[in-house]
Every structure is written in C-alpha cells, then in structure tokens.
Design a protein around this motif. Structure first.
Motif, PDB file in Angstrom:
ATOM      1  N   TYR A  29     -49.170 -12.255 121.072  1.00 19.72           N
ATOM      2  CA  TYR A  29     -48.900 -10.969 120.411  1.00 19.72           C
ATOM      3  C   TYR A  29     -47.540 -10.423 120.791  1.00 19.72           C
ATOM      4  O   TYR A  29     -47.015  -9.538 120.135  1.00 19.72           O
ATOM      5  N   ARG A  88     -64.973 -11.014 121.327  1.00 21.93           N
ATOM      6  CA  ARG A  88     -63.796 -11.297 120.486  1.00 21.93           C
ATOM      7  C   ARG A  88     -63.178 -10.051 119.871  1.00 21.93           C
ATOM      8  O   ARG A  88     -61.978 -10.002 119.613  1.00 21.93           O
ATOM      9  N   ARG A  91     -60.173  -5.657 122.282  1.00 23.29           N
ATOM     10  CA  ARG A  91     -58.727  -5.841 122.452  1.00 23.29           C
ATOM     11  C   ARG A  91     -58.163  -4.696 123.262  1.00 23.29           C
ATOM     12  O   ARG A  91     -58.031  -3.586 122.777  1.00 23.29           O
ATOM     13  N   LEU A  95     -52.462  -5.796 124.990  1.00 25.31           N
ATOM     14  CA  LEU A  95     -52.829  -7.217 124.996  1.00 25.31           C
ATOM     15  C   LEU A  95     -51.630  -8.025 124.498  1.00 25.31           C
ATOM     16  O   LEU A  95     -51.121  -7.798 123.406  1.00 25.31           O
ATOM     17  N   ARG A  98     -53.728 -14.122 124.114  1.00 29.79           N
ATOM     18  CA  ARG A  98     -55.147 -14.454 124.244  1.00 29.79           C
ATOM     19  C   ARG A  98     -55.311 -15.964 124.146  1.00 29.79           C
ATOM     20  O   ARG A  98     -54.791 -16.598 123.228  1.00 29.79           O
ATOM     21  N   ASP A 108     -57.638 -13.085 128.388  1.00 33.07           N
ATOM     22  CA  ASP A 108     -56.609 -12.178 127.867  1.00 33.07           C
ATOM     23  C   ASP A 108     -55.555 -11.892 128.925  1.00 33.07           C
ATOM     24  O   ASP A 108     -55.893 -11.671 130.096  1.00 33.07           O
TER      25      ASP A 108
END
Length: 286
Positions: A29, A88, A91, A95, A98, A108
């Motif tokens: 991310y 799942r 978050r 974050l 992952r 994570d």
DNA sequence: CGCTTCCTGACT
DNA sequence: AGTCAGGAAGCG
C-alpha cells in the motif's frame, strides 16, 4: 521506540504463526517502506512462493529465514508494527503492506511514520541492510561482556549515553533502555566513556543485561506495539524507573527525576543517584 | 564528535 | 504555529 526486548517479543509471538507458512500473495500500500527491492512488483515477486523457515533477531532487526536461502528482514524503527491475524476485512490505519499466508492468515506491516522498512535478501546476501553488518554484540549475547564494554568506552570522549545508543558498540539498546540502565548503574548520562572506572563499567554492563532481560520478561514497553494479533500490550512500561518519569520521585532515593537533552535525545535521570560528572573525572592528565 | 534529516501525529 | 517523539544514516 521498539528496542531489543520489543523486537524479541514480536519475534517470539510471531514465530508459532509464521514458521512453516508459505507466502501466497503480497499487497503493498506504500512502497516507501520497501528498502530492497524498492518497487512493489519485484518485492512481491521475490516473496510470493517462499516459505518461512525460522524467525531470528539481531539487535533491532527481525530476520525471517526463507525457504530459498534468502531472508525477509524488518526494522520497525519508531512506529512500525507487525500484526498477525485472520480478519481480512480488518485494516489498521497506516497499513503499509500485507502478506497473505497459505493457511489463510495475514501478516500486516503497519507504520504511521514510515521510518521503518523491510528488506528482501537473496541467497547471495544481496539486499542486506548496511547497519546489520556493523552491529556490535547483542546486549543479551554472551559475547557482550564487561571486557567488551570496557573496550568500547576506552578513550572515548563521547557521552556514555551516546555510546550506548550507537548500535556498533552494543546492539539493541534505544533511548528507553539506555536511560534505565544508566539509572540502575548510578551513572550520569553525560559521563564520558573514558571517565568510567573499571568498577563502573562492570556495574553498567550488569545493569544493561538486567534491564534488557527484565524488558523481555515483561514482553516489552508498549507504545503502539503489541505482542500479538490480539493487541495485548507488554508490561514493561509499568516497570520503568526513570524513562517518562520526569518530575516524579525516584524509587531509589526519593529525589526528583530530572530531564535533559543528551546526545540529541530527551533524557531522564535522577540527579541524586546519578551524580553530575566533575571535570576530568577519574582520569589523570599528564 | 554532535547535529541534521527523515516522517507524522500529539500536544502546547 | 511551533515543539517534541527518536532510530539510524549522513554530514560537517
């Protein structure tokens, strides 16, 4: 803020969940935390399909040995966290990466300030963080002896606090445990390395080992760091004698804990237990 | 050797 | 708006 005891706690709590698992997918991310390779596709490509063989630690580096002989190395720096779980849809804010594992669980990497990061090292050792090779002995390693500490401070005009924060001297200490160790050893943080007498070096060595071991036993100081997927904090924060206690009473002497800036860091100490160094302390000049 | 930089949020 | 938190690399 994660120092040796915190990283060791992370290692111990993650190991049962990760060892033997194969990474099936990686979602990046924020590529800013990728130190090597620095792009998401090569990073994910090198990690997917690898199995985690073992979890190790060196200083504040968490090292995950992979099935191809490579390594996945993580440094949490200030605000990094590793969180293993199975939800799942969960978050955390911040974050950054992952990893999905072959049993459906997730690992994570969360890091508000993005100072931490991770390295994928191939079987030839390409990609190893430079600092890892320069580390001194671990504070909990038998190689960290009073003699080693004596050698590290010998002839040094730097403050003892600055020396202990230098990972090349001893690996694993950060601001919290340095302040704690200096208080336990009754040494003022601005004492120079060369001013320490042999008895003081032995006292400091014993104090370092003691506070770091206590930190591991207490599962670390919790500061945006959790020991497992349930987010349970460590208990070391309640056991600190000086760090974060400026203005409060010293447990040892009842005096007031003071605060100063030493080696560029906020520093807590007891002026009574840790007397101010006099000039040319303990060393004759010729 | 110490100081600066990175990075972002909490606090004054 | 300015200061602080600090691990570690980099700079003078």
């Amino acid at each position: 803020m994660p120092e040796l005891p915190e990283v060791e706690t992370v290692r111990r709590t993650l190991a049962p969940h990760l060892v033997g698992r194969t990474v099936t997918a990686v979602e990046v991310y924020d590529a800013g935390i990728l130190r090597h390779p620095t792009s998401p596709a090569p990073f994910a490509g090198a990690l997917v399909g690898r199995r985690v063989r073992a979890l190790g630690r060196r200083g504040k580096y968490l090292r995950m040995a992979l099935s191809d002989g490579g390594e996945w190395i993580v440094h949490l720096r200030m605000s990094g966290r590793l969180l293993w779980h199975r939800e799942r849809e969960r978050r955390e804010r911040f974050l950054r990466l992952r990893a999905m594992l072959d049993d459906g669980s997730l690992l994570d990497y969360i890091d508000m300030r993005r100072l931490g990061g991770m390295y994928l090292v191939d079987a030839d050792g390409v990609g190893v963080p430079a600092g890892l090779g320069r580390l001194g002995p671990d504070a909990v390693d038998p190689a960290f002896t009073p003699a080693h500490l004596a050698g590290v401070v010998r002839g040094r005009r730097a403050t003892i606090k600055g020396i202990l924060l230098d990972q090349r001297a001893v690996a694993g200490l950060g601001n919290i445990y340095v302040d704690e160790a200096l208080h336990a050893a009754r040494l003022h943080p601005t004492r120079t390395g060369e001013s320490l007498r042999p008895a003081e070096v032995r006292r400091l060595h014993a104090a370092i080992v003691a506070v770091v071991r206590e930190g591991i036993r207490a599962q670390g100081v919790s500061f945006a760091l959790y020991r497992d997927g349930e987010g349970r904090p460590g208990e070391m924060g309640e056991r600190l004698r000086v760090y974060g206690r400026a203005g409060l009473a010293c447990y040892a002497c009842g005096g007031t804990i003071a605060r100063a800036r030493v080696a560029g860091r906020g520093t807590a100490y007891c002026p009574r237990c840790q007397p101010e160094p006099r000039r040319q302390t303990g060393r004759a000049r010729c």
